[in-house]
Every structure is written in structure tokens, then in C-alpha cells.
Design a protein around this motif. Structure first.
Motif, PDB file in Angstrom:
ATOM      1  N   TYR A  51     -21.174 -28.545  68.331  1.00 17.98           N
ATOM      2  CA  TYR A  51     -20.756 -28.162  66.988  1.00 17.98           C
ATOM      3  C   TYR A  51     -19.634 -29.098  66.547  1.00 17.98           C
ATOM      4  CZ  TYR A  51     -23.120 -23.623  67.529  1.00 17.98           C
ATOM      5  OH  TYR A  51     -24.049 -22.623  67.705  1.00 17.98           O
ATOM      6  N   ARG A  59     -18.382 -21.068  62.271  1.00 16.51           N
ATOM      7  CA  ARG A  59     -18.788 -20.046  63.242  1.00 16.51           C
ATOM      8  C   ARG A  59     -17.693 -18.999  63.406  1.00 16.51           C
ATOM      9  NH1 ARG A  59     -19.439 -18.799  68.861  1.00 16.51           N
ATOM     10  NH2 ARG A  59     -21.619 -18.296  69.317  1.00 16.51           N
ATOM     11  N   SER A  94     -28.244 -21.836  73.288  1.00 19.27           N
ATOM     12  CA  SER A  94     -26.937 -21.164  73.208  1.00 19.27           C
ATOM     13  C   SER A  94     -25.970 -21.706  74.255  1.00 19.27           C
ATOM     14  CB  SER A  94     -27.111 -19.656  73.395  1.00 19.27           C
ATOM     15  OG  SER A  94     -27.970 -19.117  72.427  1.00 19.27           O
ATOM     16  N   ASP A  97     -22.437 -21.903  73.020  1.00 18.27           N
ATOM     17  CA  ASP A  97     -21.952 -20.786  72.209  1.00 18.27           C
ATOM     18  C   ASP A  97     -20.953 -19.951  73.004  1.00 18.27           C
ATOM     19  OD1 ASP A  97     -23.598 -21.644  70.253  1.00 18.27           O
ATOM     20  OD2 ASP A  97     -24.832 -19.844  70.119  1.00 18.27           O
ATOM     21  N   MET A 100     -21.503 -15.911  72.769  1.00 15.39           N
ATOM     22  CA  MET A 100     -22.869 -15.952  72.233  1.00 15.39           C
ATOM     23  C   MET A 100     -22.997 -14.895  71.140  1.00 15.39           C
ATOM     24  SD  MET A 100     -24.766 -13.131  73.129  1.00 15.39           S
ATOM     25  CE  MET A 100     -24.521 -11.716  74.197  1.00 15.39           C
ATOM     26  N   GLN A 162     -12.421 -24.542  73.564  1.00 14.29           N
ATOM     27  CA  GLN A 162     -13.810 -24.712  73.960  1.00 14.29           C
ATOM     28  C   GLN A 162     -13.920 -25.616  75.189  1.00 14.29           C
ATOM     29  OE1 GLN A 162     -16.748 -23.342  72.231  1.00 14.29           O
ATOM     30  NE2 GLN A 162     -15.101 -22.021  71.505  1.00 14.29           N
ATOM     31  N   TYR A 224     -22.141 -24.343  59.120  1.00 14.59           N
ATOM     32  CA  TYR A 224     -22.567 -23.636  60.340  1.00 14.59           C
ATOM     33  C   TYR A 224     -23.982 -23.078  60.190  1.00 14.59           C
ATOM     34  CZ  TYR A 224     -22.945 -19.919  63.814  1.00 14.59           C
ATOM     35  OH  TYR A 224     -23.393 -19.099  64.829  1.00 14.59           O
TER      36      TYR A 224
END
Length: 250
Positions: A51, A59, A94, A97, A100, A162, A224
Motif C-alpha cells: 500500500y 485504509r 491479505s 493487511d 485484516m 507496519q 484505498y
């Protein structure tokens, strides 16, 4: 005989505790054991991309506004799901993510493959007042997203978080997070080229909300939504794609 054994077990506190532990252990083993073979069961997706900072901010807004409470992001293997939404979701889609957003509530349609299905303008109109484009919709409007300037100053910290969770953002991506967010929503800006260099030429660079004077929360959320189902084409490759209904976005 069984009733006698059960009564005897209930009268023994220690025995009853051990029985509970044994029963719970069976469930735990059933859930945990498959994780030892996860590397063999999760698909490979060499084309998987991350992303962008703007999409990640979108998101976060999606989560903040509770969109996940009405929209799932996992197409089941049921025929009805596949015919309506496209190829069923793969675990690898995913992969990055955190958290998720598969979900199970479908007050609104599943959004796992909504990316590219509608134009930016459609999404802006829909988010501003859903009934302008879907008369029967019971979704609330979010007009303030177009008025709220996106806070880009802390996006580097979001990418760092992240990183800590295992998403492979580079230090360069972290350092340029704010510039990349502005560049993705401003195609004619000096920052736009850096977005393509770091996230790939397929990255959508657009004035998502139609305004280039500032980057808004609407820009972030639309960016997104436009990437959902498009981080990898794993679901459309080889036998998986052949066995499923063609992508409804095409």
C-alpha cells in the motif's frame, strides 16, 4: 455408568479442571497445528505490491469510519459469491493487511474486488451522498471527507509501525511517506514521479477527489478503494483464474 462417572468427575475439582484443560487443548491443537505448514499453504505472489502512504491512510480512515462493520473484504468460494463479486479471495491477497478486514457482515456489498470497478468521480459522489448513485442505498454519507485535509506529517510513523509488523517498507519509503502521499493525489506535482519509482509504474496517480489544491481524506479513502483486489493478480493466474468466473471489473 456414564452418569455415575460424570457425577464423580464433577465432585472432584482437580479432575474437572484437568478435563476442561484436555477439552480446550483439543480445540487449540486443531487451530494451531495448521500454522506449522503455513509456508506450504499460502500462495506465492511475486507481483504483490505494498500500500502507498496515501492508500494506507485511506485504509485507516476506512477503519475509523467503521466501514468494515457493513462491508466484508473476503469473497467466499460459494458459487453465488464468485458469480457476483469475481474470483474468491486468496490468503496472499491479505498478506500485508494489518489488521485484516475480511469481515462477515454484508449490509453493503463485499469490497474485495471493488478496485477499478467504478471511476474516482463515482466513489466521490457515492461517499458524499450514496443515494445520488444508488437510490436504494441505506449507507450514510461522508461529505466531510472532502473538506478534511489529510494529516500527512505522521504517515512515516504509520509506515514504521507496519515495518515492525513485518511489512517490507524500506527506510526510503518511510522517509518519503508525506511527499509520496501528496504526489499520488497531485499528478502534476514534483512528488508524483517518486511515487512510481518506489511503488511501481502501475500505481494509480490521480486527483482522486477532483481537487489538486490540497490532499484530503476523500483522496485517501478513494485511493484505498481503488486498490482493493489489485495489489496482486494471483487470483486471476493459472488454474485459479480458469476455474472461476471472469473478473466483473473487466
Amino acid at each position: 455408568m456414564r452418569e455415575l462417572f460424570h457425577r464423580k468427575l464433577e465432585r472432584s475439582a482437580l479432575g474437572f479442571v484437568f478435563a476442561i484443560i484436555a477439552a480446550a487443548s483439543v480445540g487449540g491443537i486443531v487451530e494451531i497445528a495448521p500454522l506449522f505448514t503455513i509456508d506450504e499453504t499460502v500462495e506465492e505472489a511475486p507481483d504483490m505490491r505494498l500500500y502507498t502512504p496515501l492508500e494506507l491512510a485511506g485504509r485507516n480512515i476506512y477503519i475509523r469510519e467503521g466501514c468494515y462493520a457493513c462491508h466484508s473484504q473476503m469473497i467466499r468460494t460459494l458459487r453465488d459469491d464468485v458469480e457476483r463479486y469475481g474470483p474468491y479471495s486468496l490468503a496472499v491477497e491479505s498478506k500485508y493487511d494489518r489488521p485484516m478486514l475480511w469481515g462477515s457482515k454484508r449490509t453493503g456489498p463485499d469490497l474485495a474486488r471493488v478496485g477499478g470497478k467504478y471511476s474516482d468521480f463515482w466513489h466521490v459522489a457515492h461517499l458524499t451522498n450514496p443515494r445520488d448513485v444508488v437510490p436504494q442505498s441505506n449507507m450514510p454519507g461522508y461529505p466531510w471527507l472532502a473538506r478534511n485535509a489529510l494529516d500527512v506529517d505522521d504517515l512515516g510513523l504509520h509506515l514504521q509501525a507496519q515495518q515492525t509488523l513485518g511489512v517490507p517498507y524500506s527506510d526510503e519509503m518511510v522517509a518519503n511517506a508525506a511527499r509520496d502521499a501528496m504526489g499520488q493525489a497531485s499528478p502534476d506535482s514534483a512528488f508524483a514521479d517518486g511515487v512510481s519509482e518506489r511503488y511501481g509504474d502501475a500505481t494509480q496517480i490521480s486527483s482522486f477527489d477532483g481537487v489538486t489544491t490540497q490532499v484530503t481524506e476523500m483522496d485517501a479513502l478513494v485511493s484505498y478503494l481503488q486498490i482493493l483486489g489489485r495489489l496482486t493478480d494471483a487470483a486471476y493466474r493459472g488454474t485459479v483464474a480458469e476455474e472461476q468466473v471472469p473478473n466483473p471489473n473487466n
